[in-house]
Design a protein around this motif. Sequence first.
Motif, PDB file in Angstrom:
ATOM      1  N   ILE A 111       0.849  -1.203   0.000  1.00 18.84           N
ATOM      2  CA  ILE A 111       0.000   0.000   0.000  1.00 18.84           C
ATOM      3  C   ILE A 111       0.881   1.248   0.000  1.00 18.84           C
ATOM      4  N   ALA A 112       1.903   1.268   0.848  1.00 16.62           N
ATOM      5  CA  ALA A 112       2.771   2.444   0.995  1.00 16.62           C
ATOM      6  C   ALA A 112       3.514   2.780  -0.293  1.00 16.62           C
ATOM      7  N   LEU A 113       3.892   1.764  -1.067  1.00 15.62           N
ATOM      8  CA  LEU A 113       4.610   2.019  -2.326  1.00 15.62           C
ATOM      9  C   LEU A 113       3.784   2.877  -3.280  1.00 15.62           C
ATOM     10  N   ASN A 114       2.469   2.792  -3.163  1.00 20.74           N
ATOM     11  CA  ASN A 114       1.606   3.604  -4.016  1.00 20.74           C
ATOM     12  C   ASN A 114       1.587   5.076  -3.605  1.00 20.74           C
ATOM     13  N   PHE A 115       2.087   5.378  -2.398  1.00 21.96           N
ATOM     14  CA  PHE A 115       2.211   6.761  -1.937  1.00 21.96           C
ATOM     15  C   PHE A 115       3.593   7.340  -2.256  1.00 21.96           C
ATOM     16  N   SER A 116       4.517   6.480  -2.659  1.00 22.80           N
ATOM     17  CA  SER A 116       5.900   6.905  -2.891  1.00 22.80           C
ATOM     18  C   SER A 116       6.089   7.355  -4.340  1.00 22.80           C
ATOM     19  N   PRO A 117       7.237   7.998  -4.626  1.00 19.88           N
ATOM     20  CA  PRO A 117       7.520   8.401  -6.015  1.00 19.88           C
ATOM     21  C   PRO A 117       7.746   7.210  -6.943  1.00 19.88           C
ATOM     22  N   ILE A 118       7.922   6.021  -6.350  1.00 24.30           N
ATOM     23  CA  ILE A 118       8.151   4.824  -7.162  1.00 24.30           C
ATOM     24  C   ILE A 118       6.861   4.457  -7.889  1.00 24.30           C
ATOM     25  N   ASN A 119       6.958   4.282  -9.191  1.00 24.42           N
ATOM     26  CA  ASN A 119       5.804   3.866  -9.974  1.00 24.42           C
ATOM     27  C   ASN A 119       5.626   2.353  -9.814  1.00 24.42           C
ATOM     28  N   PRO A 120       4.516   1.910  -9.205  1.00 26.09           N
ATOM     29  CA  PRO A 120       4.329   0.471  -8.986  1.00 26.09           C
ATOM     30  C   PRO A 120       4.380  -0.359 -10.262  1.00 26.09           C
ATOM     31  N   ILE A 121       3.905   0.225 -11.369  1.00 30.18           N
ATOM     32  CA  ILE A 121       3.908  -0.519 -12.625  1.00 30.18           C
ATOM     33  C   ILE A 121       5.343  -0.686 -13.136  1.00 30.18           C
ATOM     34  N   SER A 122       6.163   0.367 -12.993  1.00 33.41           N
ATOM     35  CA  SER A 122       7.575   0.250 -13.371  1.00 33.41           C
ATOM     36  C   SER A 122       8.289  -0.722 -12.439  1.00 33.41           C
ATOM     37  N   ALA A 123       7.935  -0.661 -11.147  1.00 30.91           N
ATOM     38  CA  ALA A 123       8.551  -1.573 -10.172  1.00 30.91           C
ATOM     39  C   ALA A 123       8.195  -3.013 -10.473  1.00 30.91           C
ATOM     40  N   LEU A 124       7.033  -3.192 -11.116  1.00 30.28           N
ATOM     41  CA  LEU A 124       6.598  -4.548 -11.444  1.00 30.28           C
ATOM     42  C   LEU A 124       7.575  -5.226 -12.405  1.00 30.28           C
ATOM     43  N   TYR A 125       8.205  -4.441 -13.267  1.00 32.50           N
ATOM     44  CA  TYR A 125       9.189  -5.012 -14.181  1.00 32.50           C
ATOM     45  C   TYR A 125      10.324  -5.654 -13.390  1.00 32.50           C
ATOM     46  N   TRP A 126      10.804  -4.916 -12.370  1.00 36.46           N
ATOM     47  CA  TRP A 126      11.896  -5.455 -11.561  1.00 36.46           C
ATOM     48  C   TRP A 126      11.417  -6.597 -10.672  1.00 36.46           C
ATOM     49  N   SER A 127      10.149  -6.552 -10.314  1.00 31.42           N
ATOM     50  CA  SER A 127       9.571  -7.679  -9.578  1.00 31.42           C
ATOM     51  C   SER A 127       9.587  -8.928 -10.449  1.00 31.42           C
ATOM     52  N   ALA A 128       9.278  -8.752 -11.747  1.00 27.80           N
ATOM     53  CA  ALA A 128       9.309  -9.878 -12.676  1.00 27.80           C
ATOM     54  C   ALA A 128      10.728 -10.421 -12.827  1.00 27.80           C
ATOM     55  N   VAL A 129      11.694  -9.509 -12.819  1.00 25.36           N
ATOM     56  CA  VAL A 129      13.098  -9.928 -12.899  1.00 25.36           C
ATOM     57  C   VAL A 129      13.461 -10.756 -11.670  1.00 25.36           C
ATOM     58  N   VAL A 130      13.076 -10.250 -10.483  1.00 24.29           N
ATOM     59  CA  VAL A 130      13.364 -10.968  -9.239  1.00 24.29           C
ATOM     60  C   VAL A 130      12.661 -12.320  -9.230  1.00 24.29           C
ATOM     61  N   ASN A 131      11.395 -12.333  -9.663  1.00 17.66           N
ATOM     62  CA  ASN A 131      10.634 -13.590  -9.726  1.00 17.66           C
ATOM     63  C   ASN A 131      11.304 -14.594 -10.648  1.00 17.66           C
ATOM     64  N   GLY A 132      11.751 -14.109 -11.804  1.00 20.47           N
ATOM     65  CA  GLY A 132      12.405 -14.991 -12.753  1.00 20.47           C
ATOM     66  C   GLY A 132      13.701 -15.561 -12.205  1.00 20.47           C
ATOM     67  N   VAL A 133      14.506 -14.692 -11.596  1.00 21.56           N
ATOM     68  CA  VAL A 133      15.776 -15.128 -11.018  1.00 21.56           C
ATOM     69  C   VAL A 133      15.524 -16.106  -9.868  1.00 21.56           C
ATOM     70  N   LEU A 134      14.501 -15.829  -9.056  1.00 21.84           N
ATOM     71  CA  LEU A 134      14.196 -16.674  -7.900  1.00 21.84           C
ATOM     72  C   LEU A 134      13.593 -18.006  -8.323  1.00 21.84           C
ATOM     73  N   ALA A 135      12.790 -18.005  -9.383  1.00 21.13           N
ATOM     74  CA  ALA A 135      12.068 -19.215  -9.780  1.00 21.13           C
ATOM     75  C   ALA A 135      13.011 -20.375 -10.072  1.00 21.13           C
ATOM     76  N   VAL A 136      14.099 -20.100 -10.770  1.00 17.76           N
ATOM     77  CA  VAL A 136      14.987 -21.194 -11.195  1.00 17.76           C
ATOM     78  C   VAL A 136      15.610 -21.934 -10.013  1.00 17.76           C
ATOM     79  N   PRO A 137      16.298 -21.237  -9.068  1.00 15.50           N
ATOM     80  CA  PRO A 137      16.853 -21.990  -7.940  1.00 15.50           C
ATOM     81  C   PRO A 137      15.793 -22.664  -7.073  1.00 15.50           C
ATOM     82  N   VAL A 138      14.625 -22.027  -6.926  1.00 21.39           N
ATOM     83  CA  VAL A 138      13.558 -22.650  -6.136  1.00 21.39           C
ATOM     84  C   VAL A 138      13.075 -23.927  -6.820  1.00 21.39           C
TER      85      VAL A 138
END
Length: 450
Positions: free
Chosen positions: A372-399
């Motif tokens: 919720i707080a990220l939506n109040f910050s200057p960080i664009n949640p949709i742009s952050a989602l790209y990096w979330s996808a990167v983290v998810n992709g990197v995490l998925a393989v070792p898991v």
Amino acid sequence: MTQLRKITAKNHKKPGDKPAPKAEPHQPFRFRDVVKALGPGLITGASDDDPSGIGTYSQAGAQLGYGIGWTMLLTFPLMVAIQEISARVGRVTGHGISGNVCRYYSAWLLNVVVALLFIANTVNIAADLAAMADATKLLIGGHGIIYVVVFGVISVVAQIFLDYKRYVSVLKWLTLSLFAYVAALAFAHVSWGEALAGVLVPRLTWSADYFTTIVAIFGTTISPYLFFWQASQEAEDQRVDVHKQPLIDKHYGAQREFNRIRADTVVGMAFSNLIALSIIVTAAATLHAAGKTDIQTSAQAAEALRPIAGAFAEVIFALGIIGTGLLAIPVLGGATAYAVGEGRRWPVGLARKPKEAVAFYAVLALSAGIGIALNFSPINPISALYWSAVVNGVLAVPVMVLLMIMSRRKDVMGHFVIAGPLYWLGWLSTAAMLLSVLAMGVGVFVGGNT
């Protein structure tokens, strides 16, 4: 002779003997019974089509048209395999993935996996809340940030204070909101011949945008939080049911449980891919056909449908975003809380009262609160989602590698180690995800040098 046997059997009856059980009468088919039999697999599959995923599928259909539909046919068996393996680990051991990692692997590995999962899920929650708020603004206007807070609080409060069985029932019924995207097809002038060809015949285009889209689809459909959630929910259902024990301790009925898990998982993943394909086809028939290829979010896709397919199509699309968001956010937050709690060996579970699992619910609330707080910050949640996808992709393989190795360990799975076609399909899914991540890395490298 037959009569003599009957008389002998009657004479040998003891006074305390129970009468032979009567055959159960045939029960008529009822849809409610079918839904009741489905569980973690259905909810997991439906939550895979969260608002950020809807944005990805809309973007894929808008940019590449019907020709990208084959990815849904390809990812289906891969999703089924890795999710079924996750569920079996939870049902056999009575612990989720994190609970098993903390018992059989080093603490540093657990901490890295859980930290990455927390970050990726929290950013995903922020992006989903933003998409739900934008969809609500399309429908009734108002201030988006208010909707972010309202949806976030509702999701957390429902998980903490609703009775577990009732809450699971609510989640199951929320899956019906995804049929909005099947209904949206009615407003799109679909070329069914082209759509079918797009599903059955892969048409590759050697371009950076094409492979980036494929990577995004893989990252959306095969996500680590889904592994953690389904495994933990199988363990949770076993704890709640007094008649069940971990299969490693009580072998009786194992095959019946595995059949249930497979049916549940197949239905859930088929439902997930059917909805994803409906979104791709709708976007291809409307947005791509009209030359609107610059779709970035699910809300933009809904808004863009108005001048092409009509206001009603926009409303259906927007309602679907809100419904699936209400389903996905609890799964994202719950998967995080299970991963952290099981790793720390805290009392965990949505079936527990708040005072019985304070730390577990605190993690759930913290993840949603940061989202919720990220939506109040200057960080664009949709742009952050790209990096979330990167983290998810990197995490998925070792898991996934860890999960596959764990599923073959006799000290973890006992007599129920994963073998046969399911085992090799699980490794194929892992290899496909690895290739997807490598392609993403090449795309980021090439993009950063152009």
